[in-house]
Enzyme design. Structure first.
Site, PDB file in Angstrom:
ATOM      1  N   ILE A 513       0.815  -1.223   0.000  1.00 42.98           N
ATOM      2  CA  ILE A 513       0.000   0.000   0.000  1.00 42.98           C
ATOM      3  C   ILE A 513       0.840   1.260   0.000  1.00 42.98           C
ATOM      4  O   ILE A 513       0.319   2.352  -0.050  1.00 42.98           O
ATOM      5  CB  ILE A 513      -1.026   0.015   1.167  1.00 42.98           C
ATOM      6  CG1 ILE A 513      -0.350  -0.304   2.484  1.00 42.98           C
ATOM      7  CG2 ILE A 513      -2.150  -0.945   0.888  1.00 42.98           C
ATOM      8  CD1 ILE A 513      -1.320  -0.320   3.642  1.00 42.98           C
ATOM      9  N   GLY A 519      10.998   1.922   3.983  1.00 38.50           N
ATOM     10  CA  GLY A 519      10.702   0.607   3.451  1.00 38.50           C
ATOM     11  C   GLY A 519       9.288   0.575   2.925  1.00 38.50           C
ATOM     12  O   GLY A 519       8.663   1.608   2.709  1.00 38.50           O
ATOM     13  N   ASP A 630       9.406  15.288   9.700  1.00 42.01           N
ATOM     14  CA  ASP A 630       9.044  14.954   8.318  1.00 42.01           C
ATOM     15  C   ASP A 630       7.549  15.148   8.108  1.00 42.01           C
ATOM     16  O   ASP A 630       6.876  14.262   7.604  1.00 42.01           O
ATOM     17  CB  ASP A 630       9.477  13.516   8.024  1.00 42.01           C
ATOM     18  CG  ASP A 630       9.626  13.250   6.524  1.00 42.01           C
ATOM     19  OD1 ASP A 630       9.655  14.229   5.754  1.00 42.01           O
ATOM     20  OD2 ASP A 630       9.697  12.077   6.137  1.00 42.01           O
TER      21      ASP A 630
END
Ligand SMILES: *[C@@H]1O[C@H](CO)[C@@H](O)[C@H](O)[C@H]1NC(C)=O
Ligand SMILES: *[C@@H]1O[C@H](CO)[C@@H](O)[C@H](O)[C@H]1NC(C)=O
Ligand SMILES: *[C@@H]1O[C@H](CO)[C@@H](O)[C@H](O)[C@H]1NC(C)=O
Ligand SMILES: *[C@@H]1O[C@H](CO)[C@@H](O)[C@H](O)[C@H]1NC(C)=O
Ligand SMILES: *[C@@H]1O[C@H](CO)[C@@H](O)[C@H](O)[C@H]1NC(C)=O
Ligand SMILES: *[C@@H]1O[C@H](CO)[C@@H](O)[C@H](O)[C@H]1NC(C)=O
Ligand SMILES: *[C@@H]1O[C@H](CO)[C@@H](O)[C@H](O)[C@H]1NC(C)=O
Ligand SMILES: *[C@@H]1O[C@H](CO)[C@@H](O)[C@H](O)[C@H]1NC(C)=O
Length: 862
Positions: A513, A519, A630
């Site tokens: 997804i 990763g 982030d």
């Protein structure tokens, strides 16, 4: 005897025959690939006497990069290549059509082509001198390869004044490198980053006949000649031994050499500069070059006070790990540069000089060393300086530093700027953080944002290491035992899953997804039928295990409605997996920027508020302050009814020190970084506030802050002139500032919502956003007040226009680099102005890393 001469005749006949196998001309609707002409190494066109051939050629017999080349047949030396910056595979083709020449990859997409011609092409000819000529129906030339040389010229080729030859990266990779041979009005000179490092007239074997202006250069069997404008007299002359065939080339090593060939044996007739230590990055950045035992050998070391980085012996960094090398800012930022008061300098030893000092005039005369030093400190593009006491001359090194060299006679003293880390103590962290930002500096010395991101991540890591004491105790705890020993459950940690269980839940990692810097994320279903998102961390750093454990402890202890919940983890078989609750509507960027139905205004406000609450909780609500580092739409996940949750918090420090993941991650992140990532000091929760403000602007407009859009009249009057580009580049935060100044808020809203939202509604969000992106972190509101403002409980803060002026700057820079990228046609690669350095250096490490970036970018959009 008889037999021998017969064989000789036969073989002569054969070689002539093979030359005659291929024509001197080809005609339109011709296509060639390397495979199709594999028996002749890709050659399909041969000059009349067979001196040159044109081929789909792979220099060095490597199998990855094929170029449409002109090749000297006897030596296989490439004298010209069409697609040097866009190699194709073995099945890539060259085509001649009525419209011209083109090179296409195996899918048929065009990588290179000749310009448009007025009349149709009737033939392509390869002349005996090695010139590829496109002819029209009257046999007149419409285009010649001699007029657009790459790194080589041959006899009979004319190089006119102002023309440049550019080195290749290596013998088998013809990508444009950083060294240049430039024919100027008075000399032939060698350049690196526009700095001269040698002049032909300086060579002892060169005669300067007059001071007339140079018109062109030509080479023949007896020498190299620089003629005046109409060719009536020779201005500069280099006599060479008579030979059959010769070529002159700016080598990958940075030296300009003239080679003569007799058959396949080659001889170097001339080289400049003779001293290799005069080549700008011969020993990498800050490397010290000294003469080796033999005249043309060199020894690279690091100057006193510097040491080589472990992964790159040709990159010298300060030995004292409290110091690191600064990043240069670009020219355009210079005027508003931050005052780097925390600059320090490392003095280079006695007799160390810089290649450029002999060729540039010092920027200042009659100053003393401290004035010279202050001038450098006040200029963020200055990375060091050389000072000569007798004349008070100040030579500043700007934008990039190459190698330095031993020159015993030098009376100059050199200083290299270093910056002092703000927080140096603690946790042995400086050890494992070296190398990485430094590699980035080699690659992208002037591309601020990218480097900033790298530095920012590291600062963030450092910050949190200092801040979260609990983390460290946990870290020490987990360090003392290996992960596989942990067969019991650590109190406070989320559920521990078996690998098999996760394999089952994700049906063996069947449904992806998403992918990110850490990763890949897979969809899964647990035994209790609840859906989960399983993040398989692939980019763990060296201390992966302990970091992983730490993060589970931190992330697992945080529970908030607007933060994605960590349900469990798995650390077995060298696999690191995090199991999160499943968010069925995916990330905000998909909904916000996608082609689906637009988010309604109320939904947007709800999402903005949710994200703000989640962030406020991270900053002040939970036991240990966490800086997200982030914040971007990709990390805001949506669930039914637009419940927004932040993801990836607490993960920044898991980021691998391998540059690969960094580069991958940062590609999507650039626009959200706060200006203070530039300085080495204050990364705080206000850094997240900045990123949040940027996201809020995107929520209002429904578009990326940095975007391209087709020119429209309504916008022309507002945005500054951007030349005649067919589309314009808009830096939305600047546009928002301008509209704010004029009170025209409704211009800013997503066009799909026009009419369904009032100007007051937009004003509120835009003003909150502008407050958040003020340059001075202290002026930005806390996330708690942002929540208050959005809820209407706190009055809207004042927007200090002066604190937003830097946006005008970012905007200009964005437009410039975008236009450059577009006109250069080189996609993302052109956006990194510093990339040339690594081309030019023969530093294998940085070249390899660069080609990683470039291949990423090249393989992407083209
Ligand atoms: C080349 O091919 C195009 C289209 O296939 C055709 O229109 C054209 O006439 C051909 N030209 C020649 C010289 O055969
Ligand atoms: C090819 O070689 C022959 C014999 O060596 C010579 O006479 C002729 O001029 C050459 N042709 C060209 C185009 O150089
Ligand atoms: C062009 O050159 C070719 C080969 O030399 C020749 O066959 C042809 O007749 C020439 N065409 C014209 C129009 O001169
Ligand atoms: C070199 O100078 C030219 C013209 O002044 C400029 O366009 C180019 O960007 C400069 N290149 C570098 C690497 O500074
Ligand atoms: C090479 O060119 C120079 C300058 O035009 C001329 O004086 C010389 O004779 C030429 N040499 C040969 C071998 O043609
Ligand atoms: C070349 O230009 C100079 C002046 O610039 C002139 O004196 C000379 O006659 C010219 N020579 C030719 C061959 O045109
Ligand atoms: C930098 O700071 C110094 C002292 O703080 C000051 O004298 C100087 O003018 C400043 N320079 C710039 C460019 O702001
Ligand atoms: C530098 O130059 C000044 C003035 O010319 C002189 O007084 C001083 O002694 C010199 N210092 C050194 C280290 O040579």
């Amino acid at each position: 005897m008889m037999d021998l001469s017969l064989i000789f005749l036969l073989s002569l006949h054969l070689s002539l025959a093979s030359a005659a196998l291929f024509p001197e001309f080809i005609y339109p609707n011709f296509t060639a690939t390397h495979l199709k002409f594999i028996d002749s190494s890709g050659a399909f066109l041969v000059s009349p006497n067979g001196t040159f051939k044109a081929a789909m050629f792979n220099p060095g017999a490597q199998q990855l990069r094929f170029y449409f080349c002109v090749v000297h047949a006897a030596s296989n030396a490439v004298t010209w290549s069409a697609n040097r910056d866009a190699p194709v595979s073995k099945s890539g083709s060259m085509m001649l059509t009525g419209n011209g020449l083109a090179v296409a990859d195996e899918h048929g997409s065009i990588k290179w082509s000749t310009p448009d011609f007025r009349s149709p092409v009737s033939a392509l000819q390869l002349t005996e001198t090695g010139n590829l000529v496109v002819l029209d129906q009257f046999n007149t030339s419409m285009w010649e390869s001699f007029s657009s040389p790459t790194d080589t010229i041959v006899m009979g080729q004319r190089l006119s004044m102002g023309t440049t030859l550019s080195s290749s990266v290596s013998a088998d990779d013809l990508l444009t490198g950083g060294y240049k041979f430039v024919l100027t009005a008075s000399d032939a000179v060698l350049h690196w980053r526009n700095l001269t490092y040698w002049k032909m007239s300086m060579d002892v074997s060169v005669y300067v006949n007059s001071f007339a202006t140079i018109g062109f250069l030509e080479m023949n069997q007896s020498g190299v000649y620089l003629f005046d404008h109409n060719g009536s007299s020779v201005v500069v002359r280099l006599n060479l031994p008579e030979t059959g065939f010769r070529l002159a080339r700016i080598d990958q090593s940075g030296q300009f050499s003239i080679l003569s060939y007799s058959g396949a044996t080659r001889k170097q007739d001339f080289v400049m500069p003779v001293e290799k230590c005069r080549v700008p990055v011969v020993c990498g950045t800050n490397g010290l070059c000294s003469r080796g035992a033999s005249a043309d050998s060199t020894v690279c070391t690091c100057p006193t006070g510097f040491r080589a980085t472990p992964n790159n012996p040709n990159f010298c960094v300060p030995s004292d790990s409290a110091y690191s090398l600064p990043v240069s800012c670009s020219q355009s930022e210079r005027s508003e540069s931050l005052n780097s008061s925390n600059s320090n300098y490392l003095q280079l030893g006695h007799g160390v000089d810089y290649f450029a000092n002999e060729f540039v005039a010092p920027q200042n005369y009659g100053v003393d060393v401290s004035q010279c030093r202050n001038l450098c400190s006040q200029d963020c593009s200055c990375l060091g300086f050389f000072f000569e006491n007798s004349s008070g001359s100040c030579y500043r090194l700007e934008d990039a530093v190459g190698s330095v060299m031993m020159r015993a006679s030098s009376s100059r003293v050199g200083f290299i700027k270093v910056v002092v880390h703000s927080a140096t103590s603690g946790f042995g962290s400086s050890d494992d953080e070296e190398g990485l930002p430094l590699v980035a500096v080699v690659l992208l010395p002037t591309s601020g944002l990218l480097v900033l991101f790298v530095i920012g991540i590291l600062l963030c890591r450092k910050y949190k290491q200092n801040d979260v004491e609990f983390v460290n105790s946990l870290k020490n705890y987990s360090k003392s035992m290996s992960f596989d020993d942990l067969e019991f459950s650590i109190p406070g940690l989320p559920l521990r899953f078996d690998y098999e269980e996760i394999e089952r839940a994700t049906k063996n990692f069947k449904t992806t997804i998403g992918t990110g810097g850490f990763g890949t994320v897979y969809k899964g279903m647990l035994k209790d039928k609840s859906l989960v998102a399983v993040k398989r961390i692939t980019n763990l750093g060296v201390r992966g295990k302990s970091d992983f454990c730490t993060e589970i402890g931190v992330i697992g202890s945080i529970h908030h409605l607007n933060l994605v919940k960590l349900r469990g983890y798995c650390a077995q078989r060298r696999q690191w997996l995090l199991v999160y609750e499943y968010m069925n509507r995916g990330s905000l960027d998909k909904t916000l920027f996608g082609n689906g139905p637009p988010l309604e205004w109320e939904e947007r406000v709800e999402i903005a508020l949710g994200a703000a609450r989640g962030l406020a909780y991270l900053h002040s609500g939970c036991e240990h302050k966490i800086i997200h580092c982030d914040v971007k739409p990709e990390n805001i996940l949506l669930h039914d009814q637009n419940q927004a949750k932040l993801s990836d918090f607490g993960l920044a420090k898991l980021l691998s020190r391998e540059d690969s993941s960094l580069f991958t991650t940062m590609r999507g992140t650039r626009g959200y970084l706060a200006p203070e990532w530039l300085t080495s000091s204050t990364v705080s929760d206000k850094t997240d506030v900045y990123s949040y403000g940027m996201v809020l602007l995107e929520i209002v407009s429904g578009r990326k802050n940095c975007m391209t859009r087709a020119r429209s009249h309504s916008l022309d009057e507002d945005s500054s002139s951007q030349g005649t580009a067919p589309c314009e580049f808009v830096y939305f935060p600047l546009y928002a500032l301008e509209m704010h100044e004029q009170g025209r808020y409704s211009e800013l809203v997503d066009p799909r919502l026009v009419g369904r939202v009032t100007s007051q509604d937009v004003e509120k969000l835009v003003r909150v956003a502008l407050c958040c992106v003020q340059e001075e972190p202290g002026l930005r509101p806390s996330m708690t007040s942002v929540v208050g403002m959005l809820e209407g409980k706190t009055p809207l803060g004042a927007v200090a226009i002066e604190a937003l002026n830097f946006l005008r700057f970012y905007g200009r820079r964005f437009v410039e680099s975008s236009v450059a990228a577009e006109s250069g046609g080189l996609s993302d690669v052109m956006v990194f102005p510093g990339a040339n350095v690594s081309h030019g250096s023969n530093v294998s490490m940085s070249t390899a890393a660069f080609s990683f970036i470039s291949s990423q970018n090249i393989s992407g959009p083209r």
